[in-house]
Design an enzyme around this catalytic site. Structure first.
Site, PDB file in Angstrom:
ATOM      1  N   PRO A  53       0.823  -1.210   0.000  1.00 42.04           N
ATOM      2  CA  PRO A  53       0.000   0.000   0.000  1.00 42.04           C
ATOM      3  C   PRO A  53       0.860   1.263   0.000  1.00 42.04           C
ATOM      4  CG  PRO A  53      -0.050  -1.071   2.166  1.00 42.04           C
ATOM      5  CD  PRO A  53       0.682  -1.992   1.244  1.00 42.04           C
ATOM      6  N   ASP A  54       0.351   2.346  -0.620  1.00 41.85           N
ATOM      7  CA  ASP A  54       1.051   3.620  -0.476  1.00 41.85           C
ATOM      8  C   ASP A  54       0.558   4.274   0.822  1.00 41.85           C
ATOM      9  OD1 ASP A  54      -1.381   4.821  -1.042  1.00 41.85           O
ATOM     10  OD2 ASP A  54      -0.769   5.690  -2.956  1.00 41.85           O
ATOM     11  N   PHE A  55       0.864   5.533   1.031  1.00 39.48           N
ATOM     12  CA  PHE A  55       0.521   6.167   2.301  1.00 39.48           C
ATOM     13  C   PHE A  55      -0.780   6.954   2.220  1.00 39.48           C
ATOM     14  CE2 PHE A  55       5.011   5.351   2.338  1.00 39.48           C
ATOM     15  CZ  PHE A  55       5.196   4.811   3.596  1.00 39.48           C
ATOM     16  N   ARG A  56      -0.973   7.695   1.112  1.00 40.76           N
ATOM     17  CA  ARG A  56      -2.020   8.708   1.126  1.00 40.76           C
ATOM     18  C   ARG A  56      -3.144   8.500   0.129  1.00 40.76           C
ATOM     19  NH1 ARG A  56       2.829  10.767   2.176  1.00 40.76           N
ATOM     20  NH2 ARG A  56       3.042  11.600   4.278  1.00 40.76           N
ATOM     21  N   ASN A 127      11.148   5.143  -0.886  1.00 41.84           N
ATOM     22  CA  ASN A 127      10.624   3.833  -0.494  1.00 41.84           C
ATOM     23  C   ASN A 127      11.619   3.039   0.340  1.00 41.84           C
ATOM     24  OD1 ASN A 127       8.469   4.643  -1.964  1.00 41.84           O
ATOM     25  ND2 ASN A 127       8.907   3.385  -3.756  1.00 41.84           N
ATOM     26  N   ASP A 129      11.194  -0.346   0.600  1.00 40.83           N
ATOM     27  CA  ASP A 129      10.936  -1.755   0.268  1.00 40.83           C
ATOM     28  C   ASP A 129      12.105  -2.432  -0.459  1.00 40.83           C
ATOM     29  OD1 ASP A 129      10.692  -0.720  -2.365  1.00 40.83           O
ATOM     30  OD2 ASP A 129       8.517  -0.531  -2.166  1.00 40.83           O
ATOM     31  N   HIS A 146      14.672   8.084   2.623  1.00 37.90           N
ATOM     32  CA  HIS A 146      14.048   7.792   3.919  1.00 37.90           C
ATOM     33  C   HIS A 146      14.598   6.494   4.513  1.00 37.90           C
ATOM     34  CE1 HIS A 146      10.430  10.569   2.780  1.00 37.90           C
ATOM     35  NE2 HIS A 146      11.548  11.222   3.021  1.00 37.90           N
TER      36      HIS A 146
END
Ligand code: OAD
Length: 392
Positions: A53-56, A127, A129, A146
């Site tokens: 899933p993304d965040f927003r 990301n 991941d 990040h």
């Protein structure tokens, strides 16, 4: 293909570098041989078709789904001050997101292809991941702005923590503690309130050297990353491949918007460059042997891409919800209120020493502790002050 479109902007502004502000003109520019230094900037949207899933995103984004849980605010799961008090929600999430489970998307393979063509200057990714690495983008071309799950350390004494040990903890959803000082251990992912890696600051001027900038799958909401596209020269073509228009993309003389699904967008661009087959065969190499483990695999993607994402997000929120219930129950028990009912589905493998749950709403609207990483709720107002960042 999907519903992507190449959207020309204000017709009164003439492009300076491209023939026109279209996908075809970008491909022509690349094919002309004038493009030698591509800078790519990515976010969670390039991994959603892998099942992450993304965040927003309003329905399937992590924050919208976490908002209904007993967290002080949705981003708390990535907030260092919350983590210090209650690390379980993060470790519950880490159990789901830990690298190794997902297949790179064709958008990741497209970045690899740019590198294989010898024209990738740098990839800036938000990301965690590690799918860029898995797609074969070399380490020295990636800036993980990040951080990532690639390393982990104690948040107190900064001692590195062994990878095998953290893998065991993450698999068991238990909380790793420093072998030296017993402090909390955390993967070196940048949380709100933490400094970005030095590599980000060392490379943040590189977009000035770019002759093409590609922004994919990001809402450009989190600073200082969101200011990167502003670092390019005025006449450098900037291509946005995203479901929605974001940041200032579209306002530059040579900006091109390819709005829609990232995978569709990169396929279309690769095809226009004459790279279709190379891209598909690079991506084919990322396939795993066990399709059952792969929410984003080609075998399942066509039929169930959206369902896989919905399933994943509902599993994540359910698990975190249980974690929070357990934490709350522990807290009440420790405070001597045994009358409180235990959680309905205890997660016995989550361990912690007397966690406390901060007051609901405590951090709401409080961005004062967000340090280097902060959410620009007004991305369109360009609430960026890179000079401030440089002072650090
Ligand atoms: P967001 O969730 O904020 O934005 C994802 C963007 O990708 C949105 O604009 C979506 O519309 C778009 N999108 C989603 N799926 C897509 C698809 N298949 N094709 C095309 N576009 C798609 O994610 P980020 O911008 O990466 O930071 O978020 C930035 C940071 O916020 C993250 O690194 C994280 C988070 O808080 C920290 O945790 C520090």
């Amino acid at each position: 293909m999907g519903n992507e479109e190449s959207t020309p902007m204000d017709e009164s502004v003439s492009p300076q570098t491209l023939h026109s502000r279209t996908l075809e003109a970008v491909a022509e520019h690349i094919k002309s041989g004038r493009v030698k230094n591509v800078v790519v900037m990515t976010g969670a949207g390039i991994s959603t078709s892998a099942g992450i899933p993304d965040f927003r995103s309003p329905e399937t984004g992590l924050y919208a789904n976490l908002a209904r849980l007993n967290l002080p605010y949705a981003e708390a799961v990535f907030d260092i001050s919350f983590f210090k008090e209650n690390p379980e929600p993060f470790y519950t999430l880490a159990h789901e997101l830990y690298p190794g489970k997902y297949r790179p998307t064709i958008a990741h393979s497209f970045i690899r292809l740019l590198n294989d063509k010898g024209i990738l200057l740098k990839l800036f990714t938000q990301n965690i991941d590690c799918l860029e690495r898995e797609a074969g983008v070399p380490d020295d071309k990636i800036v993980e702005a990040h951080g990532s799950f690639a390393r982990q350390s104690c948040i107190e004494c900064r001692q590195a923590y062994p990878e095998d040990d953290i893998k065991q903890h993450i698999a068991a959803k238990s909380i790793p503690r420093c072998h030296d000082c017993n402090g909390l251990v955390k993967p070196e992912i940048v949380f709100f309130g933490e400094q970005l890696p030095a590599a980000f600051f060392a490379s943040r001027d590189l977009p000035r050297d770019a002759d093409l900038c590609i922004v994919m799958g990001t809402s450009l909401t989190v600073q200082p990353f969101a200011s990167l596209p502003e670092m390019t020269r005025k006449t450098t073509p900037r291509v946005l491949i995203n479901k929605e228009r974001v940041g200032s993309l579209g306002s530059g003389t040579d900006d091109v918007l390819i709005l829609g699904d990232c995978d569709d967008g990169v396929r279309k661009l690769a095809t226009a460059c004459g790279w279709h087959d190379e891209l598909e065969s690079l991506w084919a190499k990322t396939a795993r042997h066990d399709p059952a483990d792969l929410p984003g695999s080609q075998q399942t993607v066509e039929k169930t891409k959206d369902e896989a994402l919905e399933e994943e997000i509902s599993k994540i929120t359910k698990d975190i919800d249980e974690t929070l219930n357990v934490s709350k129950w522990h807290e009440e028990k420790v405070r001597g209120d045994p009358s409180k009912a235990p959680p309905s589905r205890p997660v016995s493998s989550v361990t912690s020493s007397e966690p406390t749950v901060p007051d609901k709403g405590k951090h709401e609207d409080d961005q004062s502790n967000l340090g280097h990483v902060f959410v620009s709720h007004t991305a369109d107002k360009a609430a960026i002050n890179p000079a401030e960042e440089d002072k650090e």
